[in-house]
Design a protein around this motif. Structure first.
Motif, PDB file in Angstrom:
ATOM      1  N   ILE C  43     -10.379   3.967   5.755  1.00 45.39           N
ATOM      2  CA  ILE C  43     -11.302   3.801   4.626  1.00 45.39           C
ATOM      3  C   ILE C  43     -10.905   4.717   3.469  1.00 45.39           C
ATOM      4  N   GLY C  44     -10.574   5.966   3.839  1.00 43.52           N
ATOM      5  CA  GLY C  44     -10.184   6.915   2.807  1.00 43.52           C
ATOM      6  C   GLY C  44      -8.948   6.450   2.062  1.00 43.52           C
ATOM      7  N   MET C  45      -7.947   6.017   2.820  1.00 43.54           N
ATOM      8  CA  MET C  45      -6.719   5.541   2.195  1.00 43.54           C
ATOM      9  C   MET C  45      -7.003   4.376   1.248  1.00 43.54           C
ATOM     10  N   ALA C  46      -7.830   3.442   1.785  1.00 40.80           N
ATOM     11  CA  ALA C  46      -8.133   2.251   0.979  1.00 40.80           C
ATOM     12  C   ALA C  46      -8.817   2.660  -0.318  1.00 40.80           C
ATOM     13  N   ALA C  47      -9.781   3.603  -0.188  1.00 38.92           N
ATOM     14  CA  ALA C  47     -10.507   4.048  -1.374  1.00 38.92           C
ATOM     15  C   ALA C  47      -9.540   4.678  -2.366  1.00 38.92           C
ATOM     16  N   PHE C  48      -8.570   5.441  -1.854  1.00 43.11           N
ATOM     17  CA  PHE C  48      -7.626   6.132  -2.734  1.00 43.11           C
ATOM     18  C   PHE C  48      -6.722   5.123  -3.433  1.00 43.11           C
TER      19      PHE C  48
END
Lengths: 206, 413, 343
Positions: C43-48
């Protein structure tokens, strides 16, 4: 406090691992690095000046490590290209410094090569920049009635000049200036030199 | 917590506090694991960054030294075409053409010597006479690059086979190592290739001697002013953010000294020096430095994009209202006296610093706020690119004193 | 209300024996932790990557430039995009003529100007009569000569007036069908690649400048000139050259400049050009009033004679100089329009 053995083993293991990666491996890596082409070892006078630099605590306010353009605008400040490991081959110990109360000095010899300027500035920084907060180092100089042959007379503006006589640099001041003049790492760096590539992680030339 | 609750807790002498074993809450583990994964990814990314940094520097180095595929053509465009034009037509009454010029068809040493030393004087190409200044490329191009350019020019404009080699260029460098520019076509015809005669006669340059007071000021300074040479170098070549002064217009130098003295241009060290100088001395120093012709000691050092720098210098970036540098500073960056300083062979740290100072309002002494406005529209990368590009150019050939100046100086003595 | 101390008191004194937890429970916790951590990371990667986190500044920048571009004028092709064929060779020749007119079409140029002096950025800059905008509206009727003009006719006018063809070695503009026209025309056509034909494009010509209430005055213009123009064009308006004698700043009047028949000799044209383009990189530095005044100052100086003049200046003025021109007028006791020596 039971199970002290596994705890201490773990703690020592972590310490050993950190020492290996942060001290031993970089040490090996840097020790095999040849000096930057064009970098000369310090002369005896410059080494004496280096001791004056250390003794007077210059390192507390002046760093010797220009950063890459991605990290700080040091190149535009005129402090020179980003330093690489091989620039410090002859500095043992290095005088990287952590504080930048004053400007970085790794290339001071290139950007202010004037001995006369350096002597005036050491005698009284305010004579050049009235806003400067650098301490004056009058004890590196002496005031004589008349300069003897071979004396290096410092040019000092009237408002800072002694009432009588001339300001003459002591050997320590001349050594220090010789050291400052030797600080010149503007030579080009081999492409493969060990260096910090900053935050530029997209690899696109900017 | 109420007073009531505290009262209920009577001190228990036997009680030993302890912590019950409780598992780490799952969310903490999640975050820890996510961060660990993130860290691993970052490690790999920065590792590839270091690699790409190295390859990028290597490729920059190879373009700078001109080791690209069609190096001759690229070097010609980069070094010759601003004056001689991409098609080698030259400029009427100013720059001799290369196309059809006997010089490009002469012995290979001719082109080599001209590239190495430049020309300051009259030259006849075909039936037209020119009297101009070509810079010396000896300090900005390697033997190999000069050989490539020479071969390209001789083949394209003179129809000659590639006879230049780096060895030949090296020999030719040695042959007249200490000489200045050729004093015109006559000297080249007399020394290198007699087939180029006849050439217009060379008017011997009258050397204007610098008066002793100015020389003393430059080399030894005075009680209240450090020697110019102690920072700007024995030949006015400069270093890092100490500017090159050799070849700058005299009036420009005098104006800057005046501005330092009055505070219009801010530099502590230069203020001390300039306040110690009289108007006459400023003008004399300007004349002294204007006439110096010194090899370039500048090299690109800011990691700027040289292609972008070249584009900004030659074409500008009109979308951002940035005109070409050379539209005012002269078509080869040699400056336009008295107002526009020469830019070629200036040290990149100095150029970039000045552009930043103008953009940031630290320096504000250009006519019509020209530089303040233009610099403000350049990004930091653009400023580096321009500064690095200008450092690749050959130094401005020194202007010869006009006959009036020469006679003035002679009568003044 | 239970407090931490309440909880601690429950086992009464002695620390509890740490009950060995079952392997099953540990495994379950590990799986849950790993899975949750992985999901969080993704999720974090996607958000970034999508730009929700960090890099926000870039995104707004991108949007701004996009907005700017939709509003911007037509973009001619980049210089590097000139094709490497016969067309390309002609385009390059045309561009060379455009930039160094005297060198590459010297037989027909009777002054020290080049096309690029008034059509900035090699004829590309919007607001300085860009050639891509001119190309798409020709042939057209021009009142100046009262007939339909092809691009060649128009260029002939440029050489006759702005380039002062009468003072050139050939004594006039390039003859009909000259290669000079061909090369220039294909250069213009190439600049107009992708431009809509027949449309008045944004950035065409020099944007008209409204007249000011107090009119224009060369005396006021002299001051404007001294403050804003002289550092480049010289205090005497004769431009400046570099050390090789190459013209860097063009002369604005006198024998090296455009003649009395040129469009730029009309105060309104010059004012519009100046307001929109001068000083370089500082469009609109001058107020409308200053632009009018300085244009009047420049255009009230003597320059090469009008090639249409057959009889007296007065007769020519009547026939051709109806608008905002100083031609045939008397200023400070001197009749303007008599021409410079050597033209």
């Amino acid at each position: 406090m039971n199970r002290i053995a596994p705890l201490s083993i773990l703690a020592l293991g972590i310490l050993a691992f950190a020492t290996l990666l942060l001290v031993i491996v970089p040490g090996i890596q840097i020790n095999t690095e040849p000096p930057t082409p064009g970098l000369k070892p310090y002369t005896a006078q410059q080494l004496r000046g280096r001791q004056v630099y250390i003794a007077n605590g210059c390192v507390y306010c002046h760093s010797q490590q220009p950063r890459s353009a991605d990290q700080a605008p040091d190149d535009i400040r005129g402090w020179g290209r980003a330093a690489v490991a091989s620039d410090y081959v002859f500095d043992r110990p290095h005088l990287l410094g952590t504080m930048r109360t004053g400007p970085d000095l790794l290339n001071i010899g290139a950007r202010l090569p004037s001995r006369e300027w350096q002597l005036t500035h050491l005698y009284q920084p305010r004579a050049i920049s009235d806003w400067s907060i650098m301490p004056a180092y009058p004890f590196l100089f002496e005031v004589k009635d008349k300069a003897a042959p071979g004396d290096v007379v410092v040019s000092v503006p009237k408002e800072y000049a002694p009432r009588h006589g001339v300001v003459v640099a002591k050997p320590a001041a001349l050594d220090l200036v010789a050291y400052l003049q030797s600080l010149d790492r503007t030579m080009p760096v081999p492409a493969k030199a060990i260096r910090d590539d900053g935050y530029d992680n997209d690899g696109v030339g900017k | 917590m109420t007073r009531q609750a505290r009262d209920n807790r009577a001190p228990e002498e036997t009680f030993e506090p302890y912590e019950e074993h409780r598992g780490i809450p799952l969310p903490v583990l999640w975050i820890a694991i996510a961060l660990a994964l993130w860290g691993v990814v970052m490690l790999f990314q920065s590792h590839s960054a270091a690699d790409s940094g190295i390859t990028r520097r290597a490729s920059q180095l190879s373009t700078q030294t001109g080791q690209t595929a069609d190096a001759g053509a690229a070097l010609f465009v980069a070094n010759c075409s601003t004056c001689h034009q991409p098609e080698g037509t030259g400029i009427s009454a100013a720059i001799p053409p290369l196309a059809g010029s006997p010089f490009t068809a002469a012995r290979p040493e001719v082109v080599t010597q001209i590239l190495l030393h430049g020309i300051n004087g009259p030259i006849r190409v075909g039936d037209r006479d020119f009297n101009g200044h070509m810079p010396s490329f000896a300090s900005v191009l390697s033997n190999e690059e000069i050989a490539r350019i020479g071969n390209y020019v001789r083949k394209r404009f003179g129809g000659q086979p590639p006879e230049l080699t780096p060895q030949l260029v090296a020999r030719e460098r040695e042959r007249f190592a200490d000489r200045g520019p050729w004093a015109g076509g006559a000297e080249i015809a007399g020394t290198v290739d007699a087939s180029l005669a006849p050439q217009p006669p060379t008017v011997p340059a009258r050397i204007v001697p610098t008066d002793a007071a100015t020389r003393h000021l430059v080399n030894d300074g005075r009680g209240d002013a450090w020697a110019c040479a102690s920072c700007h170098g024995a030949q006015g070549q400069g270093n890092e953010d100490v500017p090159r002064l050799a070849g700058l217009p005299a009036a420009y130098i005098a104006k800057q000294l005046g501005d330092f003295s009055s505070g219009r241009r801010d530099n502590d060290s230069m203020r001390v020096v300039a306040r110690a100088l009289s108007k006459r001395e400023m003008a004399a120093l300007g004349r002294y430095y204007e006439r110096l012709s010194v090899p370039s000691t500048a090299r690109p050092s800011l990691g700027g994009d040289l292609a972008r720098g070249e584009k900004l210098a030659l074409e500008g970036d009109w979308e951002n209202k940035v005109p070409a540098c050379f539209s005012c500073h002269g078509p080869s960056g040699f400056g336009v006296a008295p107002t526009f300083p020469s830019l070629s062979a200036q040290h990149p740290s100095y150029t970039a610093r000045q552009l930043a100072d103008w953009a940031g309002g630290v320096r504000s002494n250009s006519p019509v706020q020209m530089m303040e406005k233009i610099s403000g529209r350049l990004s930091a990368e653009d400023r580096r690119a321009i500064a690095d590009y200008l450092a690749t150019l050959p130094p401005v050939p020194a202007r010869k004193p006009t006959p009036e100046e020469a006679s003035n100086a002679n009568t003044a003595r | 209300m239970p407090t931490p101390h309440d909880k601690q008191r429950q086992p009464e004194g002695a620390p509890p024996a740490t009950a060995p937890r079952s392997h099953g429970r540990t495994a379950r916790t590990a799986i849950l932790a790993l899975a949750g951590g992985g999901v969080l990371f993704v999720i974090g990667m996607a958000a970034f990557e999508t730009g929700l986190l960090g890099d926000g500044g870039d995104d707004t920048n991108r949007r701004e430039t996009a907005a700017k571009q939709s509003d911007a004028a037509f973009q001619p092709p980049a210089l590097g995009a000139i094709p490497d064929d016969e067309n390309g060779a002609a385009i390059r020749r045309g561009m060379a003529i455009f930039l160094n007119t005297k060198t590459n079409a010297g037989d027909f140029v009777g002054n020290d100007l080049a096309c690029v002096n008034c059509h900035l950025d090699a004829g590309r800059k919007p607001g300085s009569a860009p050639m891509w905008a001119a190309w798409v509206v020709y042939p057209k009727y021009r009142s100046k000569n009262g007939k339909i003009n092809t691009m060649e006719d128009r260029l002939k006018g440029c050489f006759t007036y702005s380039m002062n063809g009468q003072g050139s070695p050939s004594g006039g503009p390039p003859p009909v069908g000259s290669d000079v026209y061909r090369d220039l025309e294909i250069y213009f056509r190439w600049l107009a690649t992708g431009a809509p034909t027949g449309e008045k494009m944004k950035g065409a010509g020099y944007p008209k400048l409204k007249k000011t209430d107090i009119g224009y005055d060369p005396a006021r213009g002299a001051k404007v000139f001294e403050q804003n123009c002289a550092s480049c064009h010289g205090a005497d308006g004769q431009g400046q050259r570099d050390i090789n004698g190459r013209i860097v700043f063009p002369p604005l009047w006198g024998s090296g400049s455009y003649n009395w028949g040129a469009g730029m000799a009309r105060v309104n044209t010059a004012a519009a050009f100046i307001k929109e383009n001068m000083p370089l990189g500082q469009e609109n530095r001058l107020t409308d009033q200053q632009a009018w005044d300085v244009a009047a100052f420049i255009d009230s100086h003597e320059r090469p004679r009008d090639p249409r003049q057959t009889g007296s200046v007065e007769a020519t003025a009547k026939a051709h100089h109806g608008g905002e021109s100083y031609y045939g007028k008397t200023l400070n006791g001197r009749l303007l329009g008599t021409g410079t020596s050597g033209s």
